[in-house]
Design an enzyme around this catalytic site. Structure first.
Site, PDB file in Angstrom:
ATOM      1  CD  GLU A  27      46.339  56.656  15.017  1.00  0.00           C
ATOM      2  OE1 GLU A  27      46.362  57.334  16.066  1.00  0.00           O
ATOM      3  OE2 GLU A  27      45.593  56.904  14.053  1.00  0.00           O
ATOM      4  CG  ASN A 173      39.322  56.684  16.592  1.00  0.00           C
ATOM      5  OD1 ASN A 173      39.573  56.714  17.799  1.00  0.00           O
ATOM      6  ND2 ASN A 173      39.765  57.609  15.750  1.00  0.00           N
ATOM      7  CD  GLU A 174      39.287  61.371  17.809  1.00  0.00           C
ATOM      8  OE1 GLU A 174      39.544  62.057  16.818  1.00  0.00           O
ATOM      9  OE2 GLU A 174      39.874  61.495  18.902  1.00  0.00           O
ATOM     10  CE1 TYR A 247      45.754  62.554  22.639  1.00  0.00           C
ATOM     11  CE2 TYR A 247      43.642  62.802  21.534  1.00  0.00           C
ATOM     12  CZ  TYR A 247      44.784  62.076  21.785  1.00  0.00           C
ATOM     13  OH  TYR A 247      44.971  60.848  21.179  1.00  0.00           O
ATOM     14  CD  GLU A 303      42.623  58.509  20.338  1.00  0.00           C
ATOM     15  OE1 GLU A 303      43.015  59.671  20.106  1.00  0.00           O
ATOM     16  OE2 GLU A 303      42.187  57.749  19.446  1.00  0.00           O
ATOM     17  CD  GLN A 352      49.055  57.197  19.016  1.00  0.00           C
ATOM     18  OE1 GLN A 352      49.811  56.449  18.440  1.00  0.00           O
ATOM     19  NE2 GLN A 352      48.037  57.810  18.384  1.00  0.00           N
TER      20      GLN A 352
HETATM   21  O1  AHR Z   1      46.270  60.138  18.914  1.00  0.00           O
HETATM   22  C1  AHR Z   1      46.298  60.896  17.741  1.00  0.00           C
HETATM   23  C2  AHR Z   1      44.920  61.070  17.137  1.00  0.00           C
HETATM   24  O2  AHR Z   1      44.125  61.816  18.000  1.00  0.00           O
HETATM   25  C3  AHR Z   1      44.114  59.816  16.912  1.00  0.00           C
HETATM   26  O3  AHR Z   1      44.428  59.182  15.726  1.00  0.00           O
HETATM   27  C4  AHR Z   1      42.713  60.323  16.890  1.00  0.00           C
HETATM   28  O4  AHR Z   1      41.781  59.366  17.323  1.00  0.00           O
HETATM   29  C5  AHR Z   1      42.757  61.546  17.773  1.00  0.00           C
HETATM   30  O5  AHR Z   1      42.187  62.647  17.171  1.00  0.00           O
END
Ligand code: AHR
Length: 501
Positions: A27, A173-174, A247, A303, A352
């Site tokens: 990103e 995205n999101e 995450y 992600e 990432q």
């Molecule tokens: O990876 C960091 C961020 O996490 C990304 O930009 C977003 O899609 C997610 O919330």
């Protein structure tokens, strides 16, 4: 010493483990692109057309299948036209999501696709739904994929005559969060509108990934499968993939734990939150199975990874964090979940790739030294699974529990490659005790060709620029074979790969 008996059911059929489970994500965030991968064409550090050569070489060793770009949250703020044409004329934009820094758009479509060519991977482009229009997205796809017409001519004038024929497109995205704060019903309608303009050009079929849920939000999945999968005119699904973001974030959003140091509780919280991925995937699989029993739509975990507090002294908006063997074991546990669910999970992207979150490499600011992280080693140990056939593994190891969440003491996956070699990947999630493993291979007589382990006596050790290989995979000693099977000991908090032929 805890024991685990593993049996690889080597004589049973199994699905293919898509190589795309081992994808990455780059990103416009912090030092991932700029001052990470991209050093620019005037840099002193060796590069090819601005992309840092030692980094590209290290990443090529992982056989990266696809790279997602330009975001993330950045994607729904990105105007693709800002990143084409002569660099000196490109606009300078504020990166509002990530540190408020100026992005001079030196890296745009042509540069990113050059990086993918250098890495030998497939591009996965996220189009802007949150602040963009269907027309902008339509034009971007046409610019990249059309053989003729004004946009193809503009592409040629900018240095690329042949269409790139990009297959993988994310439509937003999101969009439940930074991509527009939409409800699932609203996004489902937006998706239907946008996807109608995601056009296919000759020999350039699209694999459209719709924005999927956050974590365990099965309602989002339900609405998408119900309202956006089927269109009014065609029987074919309107999306081929549905994304999922999760995450592993110990602590709270405002007060995240440090990447290192940590205590035993800190170790366990990462294992427990990491293994939650299994329950999350099961939940979405169950919903998807109801609407798509044939499994046509892939769950795309584009992600995933550990999210800790930014390293002291770094810009908090840059999400730069160190790593330990804890991250390597988390990566192994997570990849095991994906492999175990590979009938439905067919794409995944670690967040990432460089200098951001659970990166596989870190670089010093200003094009300085490069260090590979323990997660790089896990990805390397797991690379044998790419496009191999999954073999079921029975494991009798006990489960541990932390804060009401369970995780396995030992977790293992296996596959057989085209050359009939078998790879077992296995991790010990216990931070204090070694695990004595006995492995049986039902239906095959094999010998051990290679055994490697990633472990360290001090779990909080990081690879640093001064000690770049403090935590790295080494030969696993003491592997013995007898009539009962293969015996080996996994140190506390370790990841191993054994290859048999
Ligand atoms: O990876 C960091 C961020 O996490 C990304 O930009 C977003 O899609 C997610 O919330």
């Amino acid at each position: 010493m805890p024991r685990a008996n593993l049996t690889i059911r080597a004589n049973e059929p199994g699905p293919t483990i898509s190589r795309h489970l081992f994808g990455h994500f780059a990103e416009h965030l912090g030092r991932c692109i700029y001052d990470g991968l991209w050093v620019g064409e005037n840099a002193r550090v060796p590069h090819v057309r601005g992309w840092r050569s030692d980094l590209v070489a290290a990443l090529r060793r992982l056989r990266i299948p696809n790279l997602r770009w330009p975001g993330g949250c950045f994607a729904d703020d990105y105007a693709w036209r800002d990143g084409i044409g002569p660099r000196e004329r490109r606009p300078r934009r504020i990166n509002a999501h990530w540190g408020g820094v100026v992005d001079d758009n030196a890296v745009g479509t042509h540069e990113f696709l050059d990086l993918c060519a250098q890495l030998g991977c497939e591009p996965y482009v996220a189009a802007n739904v949150g602040s963009g229009s269907p027309r902008e997205m339509r034009d971007w796809i046409e610019y990249c994929n059309a053989p003729a017409g004004s946009l193809a001519e503009e592409r040629a004038a900018n240095g690329r005559r042949e269409p790139w024929k990009i297959r993988l497109w994310g439509i937003g995205n999101e969009n439940w969060g930074c991509g527009g704060h939409m409800t699932p019903e609203y996004y489902a309608n937006e998706y239907r509108r946008f996807t109608g303009y995601a056009r296919e050009f000759p020999d350039a079929p699209l694999f459209r990934v719709a924005c999927g849920p956050a974590g365990d939000d099965v309602r989002w999945t339900e609405v998408m499968m119900r309202d956006a999968l089927k269109g009014p005119f065609h029987a074919a699904p309107m999306f081929q993939g549905l994304s999922l973001h999760y995450y592993t974030m110990p602590g709270t959003w405002e007060n995240k734990h440090a990447a290192s140091p940590f205590d035993e509780n800190g170790w366990k919280s990462v294992m427990a939150l990491g293994w939650k991925m299994d329950a999350i995937v099961r939940g979405h699989r169950a919903v998807m199975d109801r609407y798509d029993a044939a499994g046509a739509v892939a769950l795309v975990v584009d992600e995933w990874g550990a999210w800790f507090a930014a390293e002291p002294g770094t810009n908090p908006g840059f999400l730069y964090q160190q790593q330990t063997v804890r991250d390597a074991v988390l990566a192994a546990l997570t990849l095991n979940v994906f492999i175990n669910h590979c009938e439905r999970v067919r794409f995944a992207n670690l967040a990432q790739i460089v200098n951001v979150l659970q990166a596989v490499a870190l670089t010093e600011p200003g094009g300085g030294r490069l260090v590979l992280t323990p997660t790089w080693d896990t990805l390397e140990l797991y690379s044998a699974h790419q496009d191999a056939r999954r073999l079921a593994v029975d494991c009798d190891a006990a489960f541990a529990s932390h804060d009401g969440l369970e995780f396995p003491h030992v977790s293992a996956t296996a596959s057989v490659a085209a050359d009939e070699s078998i790879t077992l990947t296995v991790c010990n999630t216990d931070p204090a005790a070694a695990a004595d493993v006995t492995l049986a291979l039902a239906g095959r007589n094999v010998s051990v060709r290679e055994a490697r382990v990633l472990a360290t006596p001090v779990l909080t050790t990081c690879n640093t620029f001064d000690h770049p290989r403090a935590v790295t995979a080494r030969p696993l000693d003491g592997v013995k074979t007898d009539a009962a099977g293969v015996h080996f000991t996994l140190p506390p908090g370790a990841v191993a790969a054994l290859r048999f032929s």
